[in-house]
Design a protein around this motif. Structure first.
Motif, PDB file in Angstrom:
ATOM      1  N   ARG A   1       0.909   4.522  -2.788  1.00 60.42           N
ATOM      2  CA  ARG A   1       0.822   5.861  -2.662  1.00 60.42           C
ATOM      3  C   ARG A   1       1.816   6.544  -3.072  1.00 60.42           C
ATOM      4  NH1 ARG A   1      -1.025   3.666   2.455  1.00 60.42           N
ATOM      5  NH2 ARG A   1       0.956   3.651   3.408  1.00 60.42           N
TER       6      ARG A   1
ATOM      7  N   ASN B   1       1.436   7.021  -6.831  1.00 58.87           N
ATOM      8  CA  ASN B   1       0.552   8.011  -6.958  1.00 58.87           C
ATOM      9  C   ASN B   1       0.960   9.583  -6.645  1.00 58.87           C
ATOM     10  OD1 ASN B   1      -1.684   6.225  -7.412  1.00 58.87           O
ATOM     11  ND2 ASN B   1      -2.370   6.238  -5.380  1.00 58.87           N
TER      12      ASN B   1
ATOM     13  N   GLN C   1       0.817  -1.142   0.078  1.00 62.01           N
ATOM     14  CA  GLN C   1       0.065   0.037  -0.068  1.00 62.01           C
ATOM     15  C   GLN C   1       0.840   1.349   0.148  1.00 62.01           C
ATOM     16  OE1 GLN C   1      -3.417   0.352  -0.297  1.00 62.01           O
ATOM     17  NE2 GLN C   1      -3.469  -1.691  -0.739  1.00 62.01           N
ATOM     18  N   HIS C   2       1.993   1.160   0.825  1.00 64.29           N
ATOM     19  CA  HIS C   2       2.781   2.487   0.680  1.00 64.29           C
ATOM     20  C   HIS C   2       3.500   2.711  -0.613  1.00 64.29           C
ATOM     21  CE1 HIS C   2       5.959   5.333   2.282  1.00 64.29           C
ATOM     22  NE2 HIS C   2       6.902   4.548   1.837  1.00 64.29           N
TER      23      HIS C   2
END
Length: 455
Positions: free
Chosen positions: A402, A405, A398-399
């Motif tokens: 991010r 993005n 998930q990191h």
């Protein structure tokens, strides 16, 4: 029955460098395959606030020795630490300890070495050494390789009447099979590069992509070392044999292939709290190397340190980046060249082993699967060096999303800012922008008209 394991049983063995990476793997293998050996003497440098025995317990408490403690529960009683400093005369060993070593030792494994490529020579006054070092090392890339060669000359000259063998490993990496895959406990060589790439610091390196990455697993080196020790003591060759423990000529893997394997593994097993998403490329010229160092390494570090200052935190990334770039500069020579090593003595030794010894002391690198090894290497770095829990992998993924993005948003914002400045300054940019907008409008109009046709 293993002839090699039987040879080391009941022996008193001295190991220098036993607190280092290869020394620990050597000691573990000896205890696991020859638990009846008499004693292992290890030279240990005194450390403030820690006794020699405490340092021994610290070594034995690592995961590396879990199997040994099952096979040999009294292993701590079979290790005799000797206070020593290899920089001192007679290694700083006391008279009593020296007498014990001279009277009891049957086999010596000299594994101690500095692994810093840029250590200064220490023979004369510093100013004189700084002046003559370039002339001394000649075509060699650093003092590390120069002193290795000097050491071999000393061994061959002074040990002419002794049973001696020399093992020359290439770039030593994590364990392949024993006592389990992927064990590593230092940042040297490939391990440091894997961490730097996995954390997103390393994005570019000057290297020859098709040059051979002559990596060799630590347990392969130790298996060959133990086999060579047995052969040297039992068969007593007339001259000092040199064994090349390398992979390049038997099972080659180039830097490009190895790099791709590492990046593929990061997709499956990402590191936690990465600075940027793992991505790396090879540069082949000094100009492109300087460019990417500025754009991909130094600039992001400076920007992030400014952010840290603005948020009241201590800047640290530029310092880490500079340290990494120094490391890369020292490795540059080795990732831009390939070598061909003779493995005649190594293959001869393999042919002298029984099937049982070939299995128990396997140093046949032709059996190594590089993709599997690299995956285990990255896992080992994550678990044993970074101390990261496998349960944290979903959050690490998930990191990275991010970070991706943020990267996209930053690039879009940068593009718009640059484009706005160009339009404001140059008529040609305005003409191009007008053409693109007109073309897109016509395309959308045509698409809308086509979609309303009835057939």
């Amino acid at each position: 029955m293993s002839m090699i394991a039987a040879f080391y049983s009941s022996k008193s063995i001295l190991i220098t460098g036993a607190t280092g990476f290869l020394g620990k793997v050597l000691m573990e293998k000896l205890f696991r395959t020859s638990p009846d050996l008499k004693i292992i003497y290890i030279l240990v440098r005194p450390k403030a606030g820690q006794t020699l025995q405490q340092r021994v317990f610290q070594i034995l408490n690592s995961k590396l020795f879990e199997k040994v403690k099952e096979i040999c529960p009294d292993v701590h009683e079979k290790i005799r630490p000797i206070s020593a400093d290899l920089n001192q005369h007679d290694f700083g060993i006391s008279k009593e300890d020296m007498e014990e070593l001279l009277s009891s030792t049957n086999v010596i494994f000299h594994c101690a070495a500095t692994v810093r490529f840029d250590d200064p020579l220490r023979w004369l006054d510093d100013a004189i050494i700084d002046e003559i070092t370039p002339k001394l090392i000649g075509d060699r890339p650093n003092t590390y390789t120069y002193t290795k060669a000097l050491g071999e000359i000393v061994v061959q000259q002074e040990g002419a009447n002794m049973n001696v063998a020399i093992i020359r490993p290439s770039i030593v990496g994590a364990t392949w099979q024993e006592p389990f895959p992927g064990w590593v406990d230092n940042l040297n060589g490939p391990s440091g590069m894997i961490i730097a790439a996995g954390k997103g610091f390393l994005r570019s390196i000057k290297a020859t992509p098709l040059a051979i990455a002559d990596l060799i697993p630590a347990d392969t080196v130790i298996n060959l070392t133990l086999a060579a020790g047995w052969y040297t003591a039992v068969h007593r060759p007339k001259s000092t044999l040199i064994y090349h423990c390398t992979s390049g000529n038997l099972n080659p893997c180039n830097w490009l292939k190895m790099g791709l394997h590492v990046l593929e593994t990061f997709e499956k097993v990402p590191f936690e709290k990465a600075f940027r998403r793992p991505k790396a490329n090879f540069t082949t010229t000094s100009f492109t190397n300087h460019y990417w160092n500025a754009v991909s390494h130094r600039a992001p570090a400076v920007i992030y340190d400014i952010y840290l200052r603005l948020t009241g935190r201590k800047p640290r990334v530029t310092k880490l980046m500079n340290r990494m770039l120094r490391m890369l500069s020292m490795l540059e020579y080795f990732v831009n060249h390939s070598w061909e090593w003779s493995t005649h003595n190594t293959e001869m030794l393999m042919s002298m082993l029984s099937p049982e010894d070939q299995r128990m002391f396997n140093f046949d690198v032709r059996q190594l699967n590089w993709l599997e090894y690299i995956e285990n290497y990255v896992l080992g770095v994550k678990k044993y060096l970074l101390k990261e829990d496998m349960a944290g992998i979903p959050e690490a993924r998930q990191h990275l999303k991010r970070l991706r993005n943020i990267h996209y948003l930053f690039n879009v914002a940068l593009f718009l800012i640059i484009w706005r400045l160009l339009i404001a300054r140059w008529q040609m940019a305005r003409n191009i922008w007008f053409f693109i907008v007109t073309y897109c409008f016509k395309f959308l109009s045509y698409f809308r008209a086509s979609s309303t046709l009835k057939f």
